[in-house]
Design an enzyme around this catalytic site. Structure first.
Site, PDB file in Angstrom:
ATOM      1  N   GLU A  11     -12.335  -4.800  -3.845  1.00 19.99           N
ATOM      2  CA  GLU A  11     -12.907  -3.461  -3.659  1.00 19.99           C
ATOM      3  C   GLU A  11     -12.247  -2.414  -4.560  1.00 19.99           C
ATOM      4  O   GLU A  11     -12.782  -1.318  -4.729  1.00 19.99           O
ATOM      5  CB  GLU A  11     -12.761  -3.027  -2.190  1.00 19.99           C
ATOM      6  CG  GLU A  11     -13.663  -3.782  -1.216  1.00 19.99           C
ATOM      7  CD  GLU A  11     -13.234  -5.231  -0.973  1.00 19.99           C
ATOM      8  OE1 GLU A  11     -12.028  -5.539  -1.103  1.00 19.99           O
ATOM      9  OE2 GLU A  11     -14.111  -6.063  -0.671  1.00 19.99           O
ATOM     10  N   ASN A  12     -11.081  -2.735  -5.119  1.00 19.40           N
ATOM     11  CA  ASN A  12     -10.373  -1.733  -5.923  1.00 19.40           C
ATOM     12  C   ASN A  12     -11.081  -1.414  -7.245  1.00 19.40           C
ATOM     13  O   ASN A  12     -10.757  -0.419  -7.902  1.00 19.40           O
ATOM     14  CB  ASN A  12      -8.910  -2.160  -6.189  1.00 19.40           C
ATOM     15  CG  ASN A  12      -8.011  -2.045  -4.970  1.00 19.40           C
ATOM     16  OD1 ASN A  12      -7.092  -2.842  -4.775  1.00 19.40           O
ATOM     17  ND2 ASN A  12      -8.242  -1.034  -4.125  1.00 19.40           N
ATOM     18  N   ARG A  51       2.200  -4.785   6.189  1.00 18.05           N
ATOM     19  CA  ARG A  51       1.451  -3.775   5.432  1.00 18.05           C
ATOM     20  C   ARG A  51       2.256  -2.495   5.406  1.00 18.05           C
ATOM     21  O   ARG A  51       2.610  -1.955   6.462  1.00 18.05           O
ATOM     22  CB  ARG A  51       0.058  -3.502   6.010  1.00 18.05           C
ATOM     23  CG  ARG A  51      -0.685  -2.453   5.159  1.00 18.05           C
ATOM     24  CD  ARG A  51      -2.135  -2.295   5.515  1.00 18.05           C
ATOM     25  NE  ARG A  51      -2.760  -1.363   4.571  1.00 18.05           N
ATOM     26  CZ  ARG A  51      -4.022  -1.460   4.140  1.00 18.05           C
ATOM     27  NH1 ARG A  51      -4.786  -2.438   4.569  1.00 18.05           N
ATOM     28  NH2 ARG A  51      -4.501  -0.592   3.291  1.00 18.05           N
ATOM     29  N   ARG A  61       0.027   7.686  -2.750  1.00 18.63           N
ATOM     30  CA  ARG A  61       0.618   8.781  -1.964  1.00 18.63           C
ATOM     31  C   ARG A  61       2.054   9.057  -2.405  1.00 18.63           C
ATOM     32  O   ARG A  61       2.513  10.188  -2.434  1.00 18.63           O
ATOM     33  CB  ARG A  61       0.539   8.454  -0.467  1.00 18.63           C
ATOM     34  CG  ARG A  61      -0.833   8.747   0.119  1.00 18.63           C
ATOM     35  CD  ARG A  61      -1.041   8.069   1.434  1.00 18.63           C
ATOM     36  NE  ARG A  61      -1.293   6.642   1.245  1.00 18.63           N
ATOM     37  CZ  ARG A  61      -1.247   5.745   2.213  1.00 18.63           C
ATOM     38  NH1 ARG A  61      -0.930   6.128   3.441  1.00 18.63           N
ATOM     39  NH2 ARG A  61      -1.507   4.479   1.963  1.00 18.63           N
ATOM     40  N   TRP A  62       2.764   7.974  -2.770  1.00 16.87           N
ATOM     41  CA  TRP A  62       4.136   8.147  -3.273  1.00 16.87           C
ATOM     42  C   TRP A  62       4.113   9.070  -4.486  1.00 16.87           C
ATOM     43  O   TRP A  62       4.929   9.978  -4.606  1.00 16.87           O
ATOM     44  CB  TRP A  62       4.718   6.778  -3.644  1.00 16.87           C
ATOM     45  CG  TRP A  62       6.153   6.803  -4.062  1.00 16.87           C
ATOM     46  CD1 TRP A  62       7.252   6.600  -3.280  1.00 16.87           C
ATOM     47  CD2 TRP A  62       6.650   7.060  -5.396  1.00 16.87           C
ATOM     48  NE1 TRP A  62       8.408   6.712  -4.031  1.00 16.87           N
ATOM     49  CE2 TRP A  62       8.054   6.993  -5.330  1.00 16.87           C
ATOM     50  CE3 TRP A  62       6.047   7.342  -6.614  1.00 16.87           C
ATOM     51  CZ2 TRP A  62       8.865   7.188  -6.448  1.00 16.87           C
ATOM     52  CZ3 TRP A  62       6.850   7.542  -7.732  1.00 16.87           C
ATOM     53  CH2 TRP A  62       8.243   7.472  -7.643  1.00 16.87           C
ATOM     54  N   ASP A 102       0.832  -1.209   0.000  1.00 17.08           N
ATOM     55  CA  ASP A 102       0.000   0.000   0.000  1.00 17.08           C
ATOM     56  C   ASP A 102       0.869   1.262   0.000  1.00 17.08           C
ATOM     57  O   ASP A 102       1.966   1.269   0.562  1.00 17.08           O
ATOM     58  CB  ASP A 102      -0.919  -0.022   1.241  1.00 17.08           C
ATOM     59  CG  ASP A 102      -2.059   0.980   1.122  1.00 17.08           C
ATOM     60  OD1 ASP A 102      -2.372   1.410  -0.005  1.00 17.08           O
ATOM     61  OD2 ASP A 102      -2.643   1.330   2.163  1.00 17.08           O
ATOM     62  N   GLY A 103       0.343   2.310  -0.611  1.00 16.96           N
ATOM     63  CA  GLY A 103       1.015   3.614  -0.562  1.00 16.96           C
ATOM     64  C   GLY A 103       1.516   4.119  -1.904  1.00 16.96           C
ATOM     65  O   GLY A 103       2.171   5.167  -1.965  1.00 16.96           O
ATOM     66  N   ASN A 104       1.194   3.423  -2.991  1.00 15.92           N
ATOM     67  CA  ASN A 104       1.648   3.856  -4.320  1.00 15.92           C
ATOM     68  C   ASN A 104       1.091   5.229  -4.691  1.00 15.92           C
ATOM     69  O   ASN A 104       1.800   6.070  -5.240  1.00 15.92           O
ATOM     70  CB  ASN A 104       1.183   2.870  -5.396  1.00 15.92           C
ATOM     71  CG  ASN A 104       1.796   1.497  -5.238  1.00 15.92           C
ATOM     72  OD1 ASN A 104       2.753   1.327  -4.493  1.00 15.92           O
ATOM     73  ND2 ASN A 104       1.245   0.529  -5.949  1.00 15.92           N
ATOM     74  N   HIS A 126       2.039   3.340  -9.119  1.00 11.84           N
ATOM     75  CA  HIS A 126       1.848   1.897  -9.330  1.00 11.84           C
ATOM     76  C   HIS A 126       3.010   1.321 -10.144  1.00 11.84           C
ATOM     77  O   HIS A 126       3.449   0.201  -9.897  1.00 11.84           O
ATOM     78  CB  HIS A 126       0.517   1.626 -10.034  1.00 11.84           C
ATOM     79  CG  HIS A 126      -0.681   2.025  -9.217  1.00 11.84           C
ATOM     80  ND1 HIS A 126      -0.813   1.681  -7.885  1.00 11.84           N
ATOM     81  CD2 HIS A 126      -1.794   2.741  -9.524  1.00 11.84           C
ATOM     82  CE1 HIS A 126      -1.963   2.168  -7.422  1.00 11.84           C
ATOM     83  NE2 HIS A 126      -2.575   2.821  -8.398  1.00 11.84           N
TER      84      HIS A 126
HETATM   85  C1  IPE Z   1      -5.381  -2.736  -0.085  1.00  9.67           C
HETATM   86  O1  IPE Z   1      -5.067  -1.394  -0.261  1.00  9.67           O
HETATM   87  C2  IPE Z   1      -5.376  -3.442  -1.416  1.00  9.67           C
HETATM   88  C3  IPE Z   1      -4.075  -3.584  -2.061  1.00  9.67           C
HETATM   89  C4  IPE Z   1      -2.913  -3.211  -1.598  1.00  9.67           C
HETATM   90  C5  IPE Z   1      -4.112  -4.223  -3.355  1.00  9.67           C
HETATM   91  P1  IPE Z   1      -6.193  -0.269  -0.372  1.00  9.67           P
HETATM   92  O2  IPE Z   1      -5.481   1.008  -0.513  1.00  9.67           O
HETATM   93  O3  IPE Z   1      -7.164  -0.614  -1.440  1.00  9.67           O
HETATM   94  O4  IPE Z   1      -6.923  -0.382   1.042  1.00  9.67           O
HETATM   95  P2  IPE Z   1      -7.904   0.643   1.768  1.00  9.67           P
HETATM   96  O5  IPE Z   1      -8.969   1.003   0.779  1.00  9.67           O
HETATM   97  O6  IPE Z   1      -7.087   1.850   2.148  1.00  9.67           O
HETATM   98  O7  IPE Z   1      -8.395  -0.092   2.973  1.00  9.67           O
HETATM   99  C1  IPE Z   2      -1.715   0.191  -3.265  1.00  5.67           C
HETATM  100  O1  IPE Z   2      -1.455   1.544  -3.321  1.00  5.67           O
HETATM  101  C2  IPE Z   2      -1.923  -0.395  -4.638  1.00  5.67           C
HETATM  102  C3  IPE Z   2      -3.313  -0.800  -4.928  1.00  5.67           C
HETATM  103  C4  IPE Z   2      -4.318  -0.761  -4.097  1.00  5.67           C
HETATM  104  C5  IPE Z   2      -3.568  -1.255  -6.277  1.00  5.67           C
HETATM  105  P1  IPE Z   2      -2.628   2.622  -3.287  1.00  5.67           P
HETATM  106  O2  IPE Z   2      -3.006   2.932  -4.691  1.00  5.67           O
HETATM  107  O3  IPE Z   2      -3.736   2.169  -2.419  1.00  5.67           O
HETATM  108  O4  IPE Z   2      -1.875   3.851  -2.652  1.00  5.67           O
HETATM  109  P2  IPE Z   2      -2.494   4.914  -1.637  1.00  5.67           P
HETATM  110  O5  IPE Z   2      -3.029   4.157  -0.458  1.00  5.67           O
HETATM  111  O6  IPE Z   2      -3.542   5.657  -2.370  1.00  5.67           O
HETATM  112  O7  IPE Z   2      -1.318   5.764  -1.281  1.00  5.67           O
HETATM  113 MG    MG Z   3      -4.134   2.432  -0.445  1.00  5.95          MG
END
Ligand code: IPE
Ligand code: IPE
Ligand code: MG
Length: 243
Positions: free
Chosen positions: A66-67, A180, A23-24, A19-21, A36
């Site tokens: 959910e994505n 995480r 925001r990066w 997680d965090g792509n 990503h």
């Molecule tokens: C969890 O991250 C799913 C993946 C890393 C693929 P999210 O960014 O989707 O989670 P929430 O929505 O903040 O809980």
């Molecule tokens: C996780 O990074 C990757 C996926 C859920 C596909 P995010 O895209 O959720 O990054 P943030 O949480 O918005 O920083």
């Molecule tokens: Mg995220």
């Protein structure tokens, strides 16, 4: 079934919520998809680092059930990225002896994508190195439901053992360590069944910044944990002295 241990050991199986792509990317005033893309690079490095350290199974959360709720251009960007990553990375995984599995609901994916996933799995199925599970269109609730539905269809009894055997990760032991990145302290519908006794490790590092040193910090934290599986510390000490 996991074994009790007060390990200074390496986890056999590491699961990661990458997680965090977004925001990066935002911190650099870049579009989310740029984050990503960096995330794929971080995953490549992480796979190598885990294999070098002797981890047997790595399971990563790449796209959740959910994505799909994200903006359409981000969803299609992620699909495209998976397709490209497959073409680019599978030959390297093959050379490294890694066995690839995709875990999740595939019906919702395009036919071309389903074919590419099956081909990548077939290409690496004979490999004897680390197992890499990529959870794509995966949700922990989906997994429990699909397992129960398969058992019901067969008229099989529903027990912990039969359900575990019908789950999407039945080919590997449960994760010892769940990492995480990105600072959130939640499971977000990842491996709900399989993480019953996993050690949880949360780091503020954003996924594209997660490097070998960050992995080693997680491994060090894991080595300091006492895994009791319901027993007492005294019982573990006794078992250790006897064994
Ligand atoms: C969890 O991250 C799913 C993946 C890393 C693929 P999210 O960014 O989707 O989670 P929430 O929505 O903040 O809980
Ligand atoms: C996780 O990074 C990757 C996926 C859920 C596909 P995010 O895209 O959720 O990054 P943030 O949480 O918005 O920083
Ligand atoms: Mg995220």
């Amino acid at each position: 079934m996991a074994n009790a241990s007060t390990s200074h050991e390496l986890p056999r199986h590491i699961a990661i919520v990458m997680d965090g792509n977004g925001r990066w990317a935002r911190r650099r005033l870049l579009p989310r998809i740029a984050g990503h893309r960096q995330g794929v690079d971080a995953l490549r490095r992480c796979i190598r680092a885990c294999a070098e350290r002797g981890v047997q199974v790595l399971t990563v959360f790449a796209f959740s059930s959910e994505n799909w709720s994200r903006p359409q251009d981000e969803v299609s960007g992620l699909m495209e990225l998976l397709g490209k990553a497959l073409t680019r990375e599978v030959p390297q995984l093959q050379r490294a002896g890694i066995r690839l599995h995709f875990v999740g609901e595939r019906q919702a994916l395009s036919e071309g994508m389903r074919h590419a996933l099956a081909q990548a799995e077939a290409d690496t199925t004979g490999n004897a190195g680390m197992v890499l599970n990529v959870c794509f269109n995966y949700g922990g609730r989906w997994d429990i439901v699909q397992a129960a539905a398969r058992l019901a269809e067969r008229g099989a009894p529903i027990t912990e053992a039969t359900l575990a055997g019908a789950m999407a990760l039945a080919h590997v032991p449960d994760p010892d360590l769940l990492i995480r990145t990105g600072g959130e302290q939640r499971i977000s519908n990842f491996l709900l069944w399989q993480c019953a006794y996993s050690e949880l490790y949360f780091t503020d590092a954003l996924w594209p910044d997660f490097d070998a040193a960050a992995l080693d910090a997680a491994l060090a934290a894991y080595a300091g944990r006492e895994r009791r599986f319901g027993r007492t510390s005294e019982q573990l000490a006794q078992a250790g002295a006897a064994g």
